[in-house]
Every structure is written in C-alpha cells, then in structure tokens.
Design an enzyme around this catalytic site. Structure first.
Site, PDB file in Angstrom:
ATOM      1  CG  HIS A 124      -1.722   1.224   1.406  1.00 11.70           C
ATOM      2  ND1 HIS A 124      -2.987   1.379   0.878  1.00 11.70           N
ATOM      3  CD2 HIS A 124      -1.448   2.386   2.049  1.00 11.70           C
ATOM      4  CE1 HIS A 124      -3.453   2.574   1.192  1.00 11.70           C
ATOM      5  NE2 HIS A 124      -2.542   3.210   1.905  1.00 11.70           N
ATOM      6  CD  GLU A 125       1.984   3.545   3.730  1.00 11.17           C
ATOM      7  OE1 GLU A 125       2.369   4.654   3.293  1.00 11.17           O
ATOM      8  OE2 GLU A 125       0.908   3.386   4.325  1.00 11.17           O
ATOM      9  CG  HIS A 128       0.246   6.145  -0.855  1.00 13.43           C
ATOM     10  ND1 HIS A 128      -0.933   6.723  -1.308  1.00 13.43           N
ATOM     11  CD2 HIS A 128      -0.051   5.593   0.357  1.00 13.43           C
ATOM     12  CE1 HIS A 128      -1.889   6.523  -0.411  1.00 13.43           C
ATOM     13  NE2 HIS A 128      -1.383   5.837   0.599  1.00 13.43           N
ATOM     14  CD  GLU A 187      -4.741   6.522   2.200  1.00 12.97           C
ATOM     15  OE1 GLU A 187      -4.512   5.300   2.110  1.00 12.97           O
ATOM     16  OE2 GLU A 187      -3.927   7.329   2.677  1.00 12.97           O
TER      17      GLU A 187
END
Length: 266
Positions: A124-125, A128, A187
């Site tokens: 997820h990070e 980004h 997100e």
C-alpha cells in the site's frame, strides 16, 4: 504594481502545471519532475533516520527486508534499489518515499501478524509512490504553502520552512507537527495497486482484509497512526473483498515461484 486577484493568480499557476492521469484515470496536477521529487524523498528519509532510533534486532530487520524486497521486485522499474529501514518504536506505522525508501516501525509488527499482512501495508505504501501521490501532495503543498504558513503562525507555532511543508506532504507530518493527508481517492488507488503488488509477489491477498481488521482493533477509538487519515475500516475491507476475485489468480500463479518465505528466525 496592482495586486493580482487570488483566483486569477491561481489560474496562472495552474496553467503552467503538468497534468497527468493516475493509474485509475484520475486527473493529477504534478509540479515537480521525478528527479526533484526523488531528491525530496532522499532528504526526508535521511532526516527521519537521524530523528528515529534504528532497530538493532537483526532477525527482525532481515524479516522486514525479505517482505519489502519481494514486493519491490515486482515493480515495473527494476533499476531502482529500495532502501528498507526498521525503526524501533511503538508506533503502528510505515511509510514509503520517492527515491526508493521504505520505513517500518516495530509497533506495526504487533498488528501485522504474518508476512502477508506486512506485505499488505508495504504494498500500500509503495503504491502511493508508484502512483505519484507523493508528487501530487507536494504540489498541493507548494500551491497552498503560503496559507499553511499563515495558519501555523496564527497558532503560534512559528515559521514553517519549505522543507517542513514537503515532509508533511510526503506523509511525515508526525515529524513536523502537521500533515497533508492523502485523499480518499488516493487511498483507494493505493489499496487497489497495493493488493495487486502483494499478490504478484506471492503474498496471500485475502490476508489484507484480516490486516485491516487487526488495524481497526488496535490503538483504541482513534486507531494507530497509520490510519489517522485513512478511509473507514469497513469501507476499505469491503473494497478489498470485492477485489479478491481479480487478484487471487495473480497470487495462485506466483506463489509457487517464491523460493523463500519471510519469517522471523527463532
């Protein structure tokens, strides 16, 4: 010279911006080149390493390295070597920065119960960064920086440097006292891309829902730092549930190709 009305000035600024499309087709305004945003990431990561205590637990560091390296190996850019650092802290948190940097706090490992759940957060990070969310946030900080500095001065916090604005926009607000949160669309994009990354790396995407359930239970009513600006747990879990049919075949096709499982050595 007469002052330019604010709306007209904004139009002049935006007319010079580079407009891109995000991986899901959303319009993005990006003011910085990849070289510039990578340099900001490099500098911010060095500052964080000076402020935080690095973990000396070699077994823990090896475990986090294993998970992070498997995720980054499936990224499109094979030339970038990612730097992975484990910070000794009770924070339930992690981040990724442009330039190839990943930070994981040991407190997260109390919530991410296995390699698949840790891969959920790291994927997820990293997503980004991959989706240019960092550039998008720093661009927003650049365009609204004056207003933020005025607000900060009104609160009696003193001056705010551009470096502080950039760190806040890069998701490092805990270091400078404020943060520019990612939007709900950003997100959701990171969730979509992150769960696909973990599946391609041979991590079980069904564990992503369990991870966020664990997150929902952690830290009481406010939840852990990682969730301070994120969508609701139920909304995120519902989205991930709907994606399982799409990403599970990727996992099944890749899991048998994984030579090493990531486990903390006893």
């Amino acid at each position: 010279m007469k002052s330019i009305p604010a709306l007209l000035l904004s139009a002049f600024i935006l007319s010079g911006c580079a407009t891109h499309q995000s991986p899901t087709g959303r319009s993005q305004t990006l003011l910085f080149s990849s070289e510039e945003i990578n340099q900001m990431g490099d500098q911010s990561f060095e500052q964080i390493k000076k402020q935080e205590r690095l973990s000396t637990d070699s077994k823990l560091v090896t475990y986090v390295d294993c998970v992070a390296n498997r995720v980054t190996r499936v990224l499109p850019d094979k030339s970038l070597k990612w730097d992975v650092v484990v910070f000794e802290s009770d924070q339930v948190n992690a981040f990724a920065l442009p330039g190839g940097h990943i930070g994981v706090y040991t407190g997260l490992l109390n919530v991410a119960e296995n390699e698949d759940q840790l891969a959920t957060v790291i994927g997820h990070e990293v997503a980004h960064v991959l989706a240019n969310h960092s550039n998008e946030q720093v661009s927003r900080a650049q365009m609204t920086g004056l207003g933020m500095q005025l607000a900060d001065a009104a609160l009696g916090a003193g001056g705010v440097s551009n470096k502080d604005l950039y760190m806040a926009a890069l998701g490092l607000g805990t270091q400078v006292g404020f943060i520019l949160p990612y939007g709900r669309e950003q997100e959701s994009e990171a969730d979509i891309m992150g769960v696909e990354l973990m599946a391609r790396a041979g991590f079980d995407p069904s564990q992503s829902m369990l991870l966020w359930q664990n997150m929902a239970k952690a830290g009481g009513d406010q939840g852990p730092e990682l969730l301070s600006t994120h969508p609701s747990h139920s909304h995120r879990i519902d989205d991930l549930s709907q994606m399982q049919a799409q990403v599970m075949p990727l996992y099944l096709a890749s899991k048998d190709k994984v030579n090493n499982r990531c486990q903390i050595a006893k």
